[in-house]
Write a protein that holds these residues in place. Structure first.
Motif, short mmCIF file in Angstrom:
data_model
loop_
_atom_site.label_atom_id
_atom_site.label_comp_id
_atom_site.label_asym_id
_atom_site.label_seq_id
_atom_site.Cartn_x
_atom_site.Cartn_y
_atom_site.Cartn_z
N ARG A 157 2.09 -4.82 -7.23
CA ARG A 157 2.34 -4.41 -5.91
C ARG A 157 3.88 -3.86 -5.72
O ARG A 157 4.74 -4.48 -5.86
CB ARG A 157 1.93 -5.41 -4.75
CG ARG A 157 0.79 -5.96 -4.84
CD ARG A 157 0.45 -6.61 -3.61
NE ARG A 157 -1.04 -7.20 -3.76
CZ ARG A 157 -2.17 -6.83 -3.30
NH1 ARG A 157 -2.20 -5.83 -2.55
NH2 ARG A 157 -3.39 -7.43 -3.65
N ARG A 159 6.43 -1.10 -3.31
CA ARG A 159 6.52 -0.32 -1.83
C ARG A 159 7.09 1.02 -2.10
O ARG A 159 7.90 1.20 -2.43
CB ARG A 159 7.31 -1.06 -0.80
CG ARG A 159 6.77 -2.35 -0.66
CD ARG A 159 7.53 -3.07 0.49
NE ARG A 159 6.87 -4.73 0.81
CZ ARG A 159 6.03 -4.74 1.76
NH1 ARG A 159 5.50 -3.68 2.43
NH2 ARG A 159 5.70 -5.68 2.03
N THR A 160 6.48 2.07 -1.44
CA THR A 160 6.98 3.18 -1.55
C THR A 160 8.00 3.40 -0.47
O THR A 160 8.28 2.80 0.42
CB THR A 160 5.83 4.40 -1.25
OG1 THR A 160 5.31 4.32 -0.01
CG2 THR A 160 4.75 4.07 -2.41
N ASP A 164 4.29 2.37 2.45
CA ASP A 164 3.07 1.81 2.00
C ASP A 164 3.26 0.99 0.67
O ASP A 164 4.20 1.07 -0.05
CB ASP A 164 2.15 3.05 1.65
CG ASP A 164 2.17 4.18 2.83
OD1 ASP A 164 2.19 3.58 4.02
OD2 ASP A 164 2.10 5.32 2.70
N VAL A 166 1.66 0.01 -2.80
CA VAL A 166 0.75 0.74 -3.88
C VAL A 166 0.26 -0.55 -4.73
O VAL A 166 1.43 -1.19 -5.34
CB VAL A 166 1.54 1.67 -4.46
CG1 VAL A 166 0.41 2.48 -5.70
CG2 VAL A 166 1.84 2.82 -3.54
#
Length: 540
Positions: A157, A159-160, A164, A166
């Motif tokens: 996992r 984070r953008t 968000d 991903v």
């Protein structure tokens, strides 16, 4: 009338499914092919997936081992020169993280190995934007103490920039090193994404689905063509058979080739030719037989008239004869009467066989006809010591029928019952009547010799007798019930028989209220209510 609850389209589809062998063959072949293709596709996908993952695991383990070995080498080169553990830990982590950024994997440097130490407790160094939950709890438990390199599958996992999360599948590898500055054991977690393998597997899956769909369409087309080659001659044979059944005996199948279907068509044509020849022979024999019966019946009338005149003279003068001669004159008169009845019956049978019988329909009350016939046969009943009783429903039983033929049917049934009545029982013969809006019926119940199982289907045959040893007291010819059956068929009605040995018999005549209407039921039961066995005999 459409069946309730079934849409017309579905009903047509079900009819097509029941009647089309070709459709069922194609459907079953498609189902079997789909099952086989699904099994093969699942095996190929599983093998491809296992191969990709196995290759990827080998690669990530080698990459993790190389990164760990490089970290150990740097730590050995700096051994004794660095005493700040935090700075040495941070510098080591930065080097491995930089290596991971260039090689496409993420890195987490954990806290010193001890029981219950977790990444969520704080203090680890890791790749920017990586969520620490990507490292499974089970793998962290494995490295609570000094342990060899281990790996497992996980969901990575990140984070953008927009915040968000991903998630993508990946592999996490754990490997431990000893930091010289403090002597503690630290665990490196290397997280390798499986996006390339996922794309490859998706490409293979799409290719397999496309190939499977194309193969199923191809199999369906091939099966349809092959089934059509087999079914088409069968359909042609069915059509020709239907034409043969309708009387077009000259119809034949077209024979092409020398395969099994061509040989089947040849055999079918030979069978049709043999049937045509035999049917024509039977038709000719039947025509000759009808003509013979008709000619003999007509030709016998002239000599019979002469013999009748002579017999009448002898019968009138029998008082002047001696007893033996007088008895001979009486017997001659009786046999002449029976001979005349037999000639009349033969002429009537010949008209039925020739299809020349004509129905003169009119409104007929079966109650009146029954009383009239019972009155006419009373002398015969008294001679046999039986009583004939008419049980009418209290209202007229009307039907459109030929009164002469209906009266002949009822007379044949009543005289037949009188002929087979058991006088020792003292039972009476019952004539039952009934009617409704669609049909009218009359039943004649006797308590005589009865009928054995299966004989109710034979009782209407010409010259058949239930008891060959019993004399015909009514002077019957053996054709009465046959003529009665033909008269009934001419009306579009039913003439049925029931009987049991020791329980007597019952004959039932059912006529439609209006001439030409189909019969669906009878107002009277075929099996008498006083019968011990309620199961009816097969009827005609």
């Amino acid at each position: 009338m459409a069946r309730l609850g079934v849409p017309p389209g579905l009903r047509r589809a079900l009819t097509f499914w029941r009647r089309s062998i070709q459709a069922r063959v194609v459907a079953s072949t498609l189902l079997l092919s789909a099952a086989v293709i699904s099994g093969v596709g699942w095996f190929l996908l599983s093998s491809t997936k296992d191969g990709l993952l196995e290759h990827r695991v080998d690669a990530v383990l080698a990459e993790a081992e190389a990164s760990t070995e490089e970290a150990r080498n740097r730590l050995e080169a700096a051994s004794g020169t660095e005493v700040n553990a935090s700075r040495q830990q941070r510098e080591l982590a930065d080097q491995i993280i930089a290596r991971g950024d260039t090689r496409g994997f993420s890195v987490v440097l954990g806290v010193p190995a001890r029981e219950g130490a977790r990444l969520s407790d704080g203090g680890p160094e890791y790749t920017t934007d990586l969520d620490l939950v990507s490292v499974p709890e089970t793998l962290q438990q494995h490295f609570d103490q000094v342990a060899p390199t281990a790996w497992t599958y996980t969901t990575i996992r990140t984070r953008t920039d927009a915040g968000d999360v991903v998630a993508e599948p990946g592999i996490v590898v754990g490997s431990q090193i000893i930091l010289p500055s403090d002597g503690n054991t630290y665990t490196f977690y290397f997280l390798f994404p499986l996006d390339e393998e996922q794309e490859t597997l998706g490409l293979v899956t799409r290719a397999l689905f496309t190939a499977a769909a194309a193969l199923l369409i191809l199999v369906a087309g091939i099966t349809w063509l092959v089934a059509r080659q087999v079914v088409t001659p069968i359909r042609m044979a069915r059509q020709v058979a239907e034409r043969l059944a309708s009387g077009r005996l000259q119809e034949r199948l077209r024979v092409t080739g020398e395969d099994d279907l061509a040989r089947l068509a040849t055999s079918f044509n030979q069978m049709a030719s043999n049937l045509q020849r035999q049917i024509r022979q039977l038709e000719e024999l039947s025509r000759v037989q009808r003509r013979f019966v008709s000619d003999v019946s007509h030709e016998l009338r002239t000599p019979l008239t002469t013999v009748r005149m002579a017999g009448d003279v002898l019968h009138d003068a029998r008082a002047s004869f001696d007893p033996v001669t007088a008895r001979a004159a009486e017997l001659l008169q009786v046999e002449l009467d029976r001979f005349e009845v037999l000639l009349a019956d033969l002429l009537e049978i010949s008209r039925f066989d020739a299809g020349a019988a004509v129905l003169e329909a009119d409104d007929v009350n079966l109650v009146d006809v029954a009383h009239r016939v019972v009155d006419a046969t009373r002398a015969l009943a008294d001679q046999r010591g039986v009583r004939v009783v008419v049980e009418s429903p209290g209202h007229p039983c009307l039907a459109e029928a030929d009164v002469r033929r209906v009266e002949r049917i009822i007379r044949n049934l009543i005289t037949n019952a009188i002929d087979h009545a058991d006088t020792g029982l003292g039972e009476e013969i019952k004539v039952l009547l009934g009617s409704d809006d669609h049909a009218a019926a009359i039943a004649v119940r006797d308590y005589g010799v009865g009928l054995a199982p299966g004989e109710s289907a034979m009782v209407f045959n010409r010259f058949w007798r239930a008891d060959p040893a019993r004399a015909r007291t009514s002077g019957g010819t053996g054709l009465g019930l046959s003529i009665a059956l033909e008269d009934t068929h001419l009306h579009g009605g039913w003439l049925q028989a029931w009987g049991r040995p020791g329980q007597g018999a019952q004959f039932r005549l059912t006529l439609p209220r209006r001439a030409g209407d189909p019969l669906r039921h009878s107002p009277l039961p075929l099996v008498p209510v006083d019968a011990d066995d309620p199961v009816p005999e097969k009827t005609r």
